[in-house]
Design a protein around this motif. Structure first.
Motif, PDB file in Angstrom:
ATOM      1  N   THR A  79       0.821  -1.193   0.000  1.00 52.16           N
ATOM      2  CA  THR A  79       0.000   0.000   0.000  1.00 52.16           C
ATOM      3  C   THR A  79       0.865   1.256   0.000  1.00 52.16           C
ATOM      4  N   LEU A 124      -4.013  -0.993  -5.280  1.00 51.54           N
ATOM      5  CA  LEU A 124      -3.385  -1.226  -3.981  1.00 51.54           C
ATOM      6  C   LEU A 124      -2.257  -0.235  -3.728  1.00 51.54           C
ATOM      7  N   LEU A 132      -8.241   0.844   2.553  1.00 57.26           N
ATOM      8  CA  LEU A 132      -8.472  -0.509   2.073  1.00 57.26           C
ATOM      9  C   LEU A 132      -9.388  -1.292   2.999  1.00 57.26           C
ATOM     10  N   VAL A 166      -9.115  -9.014   2.537  1.00 54.71           N
ATOM     11  CA  VAL A 166      -7.814  -8.360   2.690  1.00 54.71           C
ATOM     12  C   VAL A 166      -7.056  -9.114   3.774  1.00 54.71           C
TER      13      VAL A 166
END
Length: 287
Positions: A79, A124, A132, A166
């Motif tokens: 990220t 991402l 996220l 995730v």
């Protein structure tokens, strides 16, 4: 002669049956047919139902017009705040132009799958971990926009994209758990402190009211005793009431103020008056 004619008719009939059987095609309601003759597009798109093609010359491609649900394999990425995550998704799409889906791209399903994976990796890298985890709807819309532009040229439209799961590293999970625990502890302490502040204000008001009526403290003590006795059968040891001690102390001070004070003997003789309550005075005989 007649037998030869019948034989010819039988052969022709058999050939016709075989030709119809080889040329007949059935297109389902949710499908469309694209015909290529010697590799060249022929006519318009064939609709659902019964259709005929030239065996060995025409090639019919059936294209499914239903919404296709395709899972996107889990992708490892980093990220924007440098956290390694593993994300998988699911994509919903459908073919809107069968000709483009056959002519413009070799395999539109494989193309959509690869585009979904690359778009997921790209989104991402542009997002933070908090986005996220908590703002997936915005990320889903971003993925849909990224995939819809090239997919239109293939005769495909992206109906919806959803991030399924995730996965975080174990160390990050423990750090987030400690952070959440610390935040809950902070909020609990603030709530307790606020409760103590409100209770202190109420106690100060109660003390101000009880200070005007000392008997109210004794009544409150008796009420507490009754409440405790109603809940549990136990022996209560009560201290001697402080208010009663103060009452006795005030009563003793008042009694001392009302009692007569003794007069020194020298002062009584100097004034010529007896020190007692008798009004007559007799001088002692001289030697």
């Amino acid at each position: 002669m007649l037998e030869g004619l019948l034989t010819i008719l039988a052969i022709v009939g058999s050939g016709s049956v075989l030709y119809v059987a080889a040329a007949a095609r059935v297109i389902r309601q949710y499908e469309r047919g694209v015909v290529l003759r010697f590799g060249r597009l022929m006519g318009s798109v064939r609709g659902p139902g019964f259709t005929m093609v030239v065996p060995g010359i025409d090639r019919l491609h059936k294209v499914n017009m239903q919404i296709v649900t395709m899972p996107v394999p889990a992708q490892d990425g980093i990220t924007r705040d440098n956290v390694t995550v593993r994300v998988d998704a699911v994509i919903y799409f459908k073919v809107v132009d069968p000709v483009d889906a056959i002519i413009r791209v070799e395999n539109y399903r494989f193309a959509v799958s690869q585009m979904a994976q690359t778009s997921l990796r790209s989104i991402l890298g542009k997002s933070n971990l908090d986005e996220l985890l908590s703002n997936r709807e915005k990320l889903n819309q971003g993925l849909e926009l990224m995939m819809d532009s090239p997919a239109v040229e293939w005769g495909v439209t992206i109906d919806r994209v959803e991030i399924k799961d995730v996965s975080l590293p174990e160390g990050m999970k423990r750090s987030m758990a400690r952070q959440a625990e610390a935040d809950r502890e902070r909020r609990s302490r603030l709530i307790n402190a606020d409760a103590e502040l409100q209770a202190s204000k109420k106690l100060a008001q109660a003390a101000a009211v009880m200070s005007k009526q000392p008997a109210a403290l004794q009544l409150r003590l008796l009420q507490t005793v009754v409440a405790v006795a109603a809940e549990k059968n136990s022996t209560l040891v009560l201290p001697f009431p402080v208010e009663l001690l103060r009452f006795l102390e005030r009563a003793g001070d008042h009694h001392q103020d009302q009692s007569p004070q003794p007069t020194p003997r020298g002062a009584a003789q100097a004034s010529g008056k007896p020190s007692g309550g008798d009004s007559s005075f007799t001088a002692p005989p001289s030697a």
